[in-house]
Design a protein around this motif. Structure first.
Motif: not given
Length: 159
Positions: A96-97, A99-100, A103-104, A111, A118
Motif C-alpha cells: 500500500k505504501k 502504491c501511495e 500514485y501521489s 503505477k 493495488s
C-alpha cells in the motif's frame, strides 16, 4: 541506509537525526572519513539542524553527489520492495505504501507495475465477493516482487 532513502525522507519531511546517523554508520563501513565518523557517532537526540550541517560537511568531504528526488523515490520504493521479501510481516501494508508513493508522486512506470496489486488489495478490503484470501494476496505480492527483482537482474546482465 542508502542515500536515496535519506533524501526521500528529507523530501517528505519525515527525516530524523537518527536517520542521518544510521546512514553515516552504514557508509562508514565502506569508507574512511573524519566527518562521516563524527556524524556516525552523534547522539540521536542531537538537534536536527546540527545533524544536517554535519551531513553537508560529509557530502563535501567525500564529494558525494545527491540523487534527484525521482531517483530518491525509486530508491525508497526499491527498499520497500526488499522489505516485502525480507520481513516476516504481511506485505500488504508495505505494498500500500509503494502504491501511495507511485500514485501521489506520479511515477507512471511504478503505477502501471503495481496497479494489479493495488486492485487485489482494494478488493480484499472492500469486495466481499473477492475470491482470493489474504494469504493468497500476500503470496502474490511476494511473487510479484521476486519476479520484478529477477527481471531487473536479467536486464542488468544483458546491459
Amino acid at each position: 541506509m542508502k542515500l536515496e532513502i535519506l533524501v526521500y525522507k528529507k523530501y517528505k519531511g519525515i527525516v530524523t537525526s537518527d536517520d542521518y546517523i544510521r546512514w553515516a554508520g552504514f557508509l562508514l563501513r565502506e569508507m574512511d572519513s573524519i566527518e562521516l565518523a563524527k556524524l556516525a557517532t552523534m547522539n540521536q537526540n542531537t538537534n536536527l539542524f546540527e545533524i544536517e550541517k554535519m551531513f553537508q560537511n560529509v557530502l563535501s568531504e567525500i564529494n558525494l553527489k545527491m540523487p534527484s528526488i525521482q531517483e530518491a523515490m525509486y530508491g525508497y520504493i526499491s527498499y520497500l520492495e526488499q522489505e516485502i521479501l525480507q520481513s516476516n510481516q504481511s506485505p500488504i501494508l508495505t505494498a500500500k505504501k509503494i502504491c501511495e508513493i507511485a500514485y501521489s508522486e506520479g511515477l507512471e512506470k511504478k503505477k502501471m507495475e503495481w496497479y494489479e496489486i493495488s486492485e487485489w488489495i482494494d478488493q480484499l478490503e472492500y469486495d466481499s465477493d473477492f475470491r482470493l484470501s489474504k494469504e493468497e494476496v500476500e503470496n502474490k505480492i511476494r511473487d510479484f516482487v521476486l519476479t520484478n527483482d529477477q527481471q531487473q537482474i536479467n536486464v542488468t546482465k544483458v546491459d
